[in-house]
Scaffold this motif. Structure first.
Motif, mmCIF file in Angstrom:
data_model
loop_
_atom_site.group_PDB
_atom_site.id
_atom_site.type_symbol
_atom_site.label_atom_id
_atom_site.label_comp_id
_atom_site.label_asym_id
_atom_site.label_seq_id
_atom_site.Cartn_x
_atom_site.Cartn_y
_atom_site.Cartn_z
ATOM 1 N N UNK A 120 23.339 -17.844 -12.653
ATOM 2 C CA UNK A 120 23.028 -16.421 -12.564
ATOM 3 C C UNK A 120 22.393 -15.985 -11.245
ATOM 4 N N UNK A 121 21.444 -16.723 -10.663
ATOM 5 C CA UNK A 121 20.904 -16.271 -9.369
ATOM 6 C C UNK A 121 21.970 -16.216 -8.282
ATOM 7 N N UNK A 122 22.838 -17.214 -8.250
ATOM 8 C CA UNK A 122 23.913 -17.235 -7.251
ATOM 9 C C UNK A 122 24.830 -16.038 -7.440
ATOM 10 N N UNK A 123 25.185 -15.784 -8.691
ATOM 11 C CA UNK A 123 26.075 -14.659 -8.976
ATOM 12 C C UNK A 123 25.408 -13.317 -8.697
ATOM 13 N N UNK A 124 24.232 -13.094 -9.271
ATOM 14 C CA UNK A 124 23.614 -11.772 -9.195
ATOM 15 C C UNK A 124 23.191 -11.400 -7.782
ATOM 16 N N UNK A 125 22.583 -12.340 -7.057
ATOM 17 C CA UNK A 125 22.011 -12.001 -5.753
ATOM 18 C C UNK A 125 23.028 -12.082 -4.618
ATOM 19 N N UNK A 126 23.908 -13.060 -4.664
ATOM 20 C CA UNK A 126 24.864 -13.194 -3.572
ATOM 21 C C UNK A 126 25.949 -12.128 -3.599
ATOM 22 N N UNK A 127 26.232 -11.578 -4.780
ATOM 23 C CA UNK A 127 27.221 -10.502 -4.873
ATOM 24 C C UNK A 127 26.589 -9.121 -4.795
ATOM 25 N N UNK A 128 25.278 -9.043 -4.984
ATOM 26 C CA UNK A 128 24.607 -7.747 -5.008
ATOM 27 C C UNK A 128 24.784 -7.005 -6.318
ATOM 28 N N UNK A 129 25.345 -7.666 -7.320
ATOM 29 C CA UNK A 129 25.595 -7.015 -8.603
ATOM 30 C C UNK A 129 24.299 -6.609 -9.294
ATOM 31 N N UNK A 196 32.371 -8.096 -9.877
ATOM 32 C CA UNK A 196 32.684 -9.209 -8.972
ATOM 33 C C UNK A 196 33.392 -10.308 -9.780
ATOM 34 N N UNK A 197 32.902 -11.545 -9.687
ATOM 35 C CA UNK A 197 33.592 -12.648 -10.361
ATOM 36 C C UNK A 197 32.985 -12.990 -11.712
ATOM 37 N N UNK A 198 32.255 -12.066 -12.294
ATOM 38 C CA UNK A 198 31.644 -12.311 -13.609
ATOM 39 C C UNK A 198 32.653 -12.689 -14.696
ATOM 40 N N UNK A 199 33.859 -12.085 -14.746
ATOM 41 C CA UNK A 199 34.798 -12.492 -15.805
ATOM 42 C C UNK A 199 35.135 -13.980 -15.798
ATOM 43 N N UNK A 200 34.959 -14.643 -14.662
ATOM 44 C CA UNK A 200 35.274 -16.073 -14.584
ATOM 45 C C UNK A 200 34.334 -16.911 -15.441
ATOM 46 N N UNK A 201 33.119 -16.405 -15.701
ATOM 47 C CA UNK A 201 32.244 -17.140 -16.618
ATOM 48 C C UNK A 201 32.010 -16.406 -17.941
ATOM 49 N N UNK A 202 32.181 -15.091 -17.959
ATOM 50 C CA UNK A 202 31.992 -14.364 -19.213
ATOM 51 C C UNK A 202 33.124 -14.648 -20.188
ATOM 52 N N UNK A 203 34.358 -14.677 -19.699
ATOM 53 C CA UNK A 203 35.498 -14.929 -20.584
ATOM 54 C C UNK A 203 35.388 -16.299 -21.251
ATOM 55 N N UNK A 204 35.133 -17.381 -20.500
ATOM 56 C CA UNK A 204 34.940 -18.679 -21.171
ATOM 57 C C UNK A 204 33.735 -18.683 -22.121
ATOM 58 N N UNK A 205 32.667 -17.975 -21.744
ATOM 59 C CA UNK A 205 31.498 -17.899 -22.617
ATOM 60 C C UNK A 205 31.867 -17.247 -23.943
ATOM 61 N N UNK A 238 14.407 -9.363 -12.612
ATOM 62 C CA UNK A 238 13.058 -9.046 -12.146
ATOM 63 C C UNK A 238 12.857 -9.579 -10.725
ATOM 64 N N UNK A 239 13.273 -10.810 -10.496
ATOM 65 C CA UNK A 239 13.118 -11.413 -9.171
ATOM 66 C C UNK A 239 13.988 -10.714 -8.133
ATOM 67 N N UNK A 240 15.195 -10.340 -8.506
ATOM 68 C CA UNK A 240 16.133 -9.740 -7.548
ATOM 69 C C UNK A 240 15.582 -8.437 -6.974
ATOM 70 N N UNK A 241 14.906 -7.655 -7.796
ATOM 71 C CA UNK A 241 14.360 -6.379 -7.338
ATOM 72 C C UNK A 241 12.952 -6.515 -6.755
ATOM 73 N N UNK A 242 12.291 -7.614 -7.064
ATOM 74 C CA UNK A 242 10.936 -7.845 -6.558
ATOM 75 C C UNK A 242 10.867 -9.311 -6.127
ATOM 76 N N UNK A 243 11.292 -9.628 -4.908
ATOM 77 C CA UNK A 243 11.525 -11.012 -4.499
ATOM 78 C C UNK A 243 10.275 -11.883 -4.554
ATOM 79 N N UNK A 244 9.116 -11.283 -4.539
ATOM 80 C CA UNK A 244 7.881 -12.087 -4.614
ATOM 81 C C UNK A 244 7.564 -12.484 -6.064
ATOM 82 N N UNK A 245 8.224 -11.841 -7.018
ATOM 83 C CA UNK A 245 7.957 -12.116 -8.422
ATOM 84 C C UNK A 245 8.903 -13.221 -8.919
ATOM 85 N N UNK A 246 8.406 -14.095 -9.736
ATOM 86 C CA UNK A 246 9.197 -15.172 -10.372
ATOM 87 C C UNK A 246 10.094 -15.839 -9.326
#
Length: 251
Positions: A120-129, A196-205, A238-246
């Motif tokens: 999730x961190x790789x997906x959410x932060x690197x894509x900006x989603x 972005x590429x979320x369907x690649x892991x959501x569909x198998x999930x 929470x971390x993505x919007x407040x990088x000092x948190x968690x």
């Protein structure tokens, strides 16, 4: 056609084509197989209700109230009709099965956390989603974000697995019913903001959740799996919007 109508409505935003295909599916099923028509009608009702409200990550109390009411209708009406009108009890929510979880099932739960942490961190932060979710700085906003992510996770299992998949499984082989519910599952989460590429892991999930439900017949177990994944999602947001948190993630 019902599954494709969900894709047209939620992903492509083509209401005329989506509703038209849904009606065609219901008319066709009414002609060829009346029990199939009755079950598809319940799925179509839920899809229609959800398509009529904005499916977004807005965590304002007003939007959460509107979307929450639609979610209750989308699950509650098919359950009530199945139980009290059809009297076939095809839609059930088996929380207590009386069967203990196996060792594999117990080990899968921490594995879900590890997978979420790695993915999730790789997906959410690197894509900006993550920007599809609002920043939550105040305690009340954090609480509503937590409530929203968990509430949606529970609803996903109630509707896509316990309702849509269970109804489709009455008429179709396991593999086909599973793929069709996974299309609906993935389409809904795409509309919610998993781009972005979320369907690649959501569909198998989605496929795996239905498979696990078939094996365990336990709603409580698949909800535990989903909520563990969503808890990691909550922390990442929470971390993505407040990088000092968690600040515990690698991306």
């Amino acid at each position: 056609m019902v599954s494709l109508s969900g894709f047209l409505l939620l992903v492509l935003h083509m209401p005329a084509a989506g509703y038209g295909l849904m009606v065609l599916a219901l008319v066709t099923s009414a002609i060829i197989d009346r029990p199939l028509f009755r079950d598809l009608l319940l799925i179509a009702f839920g899809l229609t209700v959800m398509s009529l409200v904005p499916i977004t990550t807005d965590i304002s109390p007003q939007h959460m109230g509107v979307m929450g009411a639609a979610m209750i209708l989308a699950v509650g009406v098919p359950y009530a009709v199945s139980r009290f009108a059809y009297r076939d009890h095809a839609v059930t929510f088996p929380v207590r099965t009386g069967e203990p979880w196996t060792r594999t099932e117990k080990w899968y739960l921490p594995a879900v956390v590890v997978i979420g942490y790695a993915l999730l961190p790789v997906y959410m932060l690197n894509t900006g989603v993550y920007t599809n979710w609002p920043a939550s700085d105040e305690p009340a906003e954090v609480a509503r974000l937590f409530l929203g992510t968990n509430g949606l996770g529970i609803w996903d299992e109630l509707f896509f697995i316990c309702t849509a998949f269970a109804l489709l499984r009455r008429h179709l082989p396991m593999a086909q019913a599973n793929v069709l519910q996974a299309v609906l599952f993935t389409s809904f989460l795409w509309e919610l903001g998993f781009h972005a590429w979320a369907p690649l892991f959501i569909f198998p999930f989605a496929l795996l959740q239905a498979f696990i439900f078939t094996r365990t017949r336990s709603l409580s177990y698949i909800i535990c799996v989903h909520l563990l994944f969503d808890f990691v999602l909550f922390l990442v947001l929470i971390h993505a919007h407040n990088r000092a948190w968690i600040d515990i993630f690698i991306y």
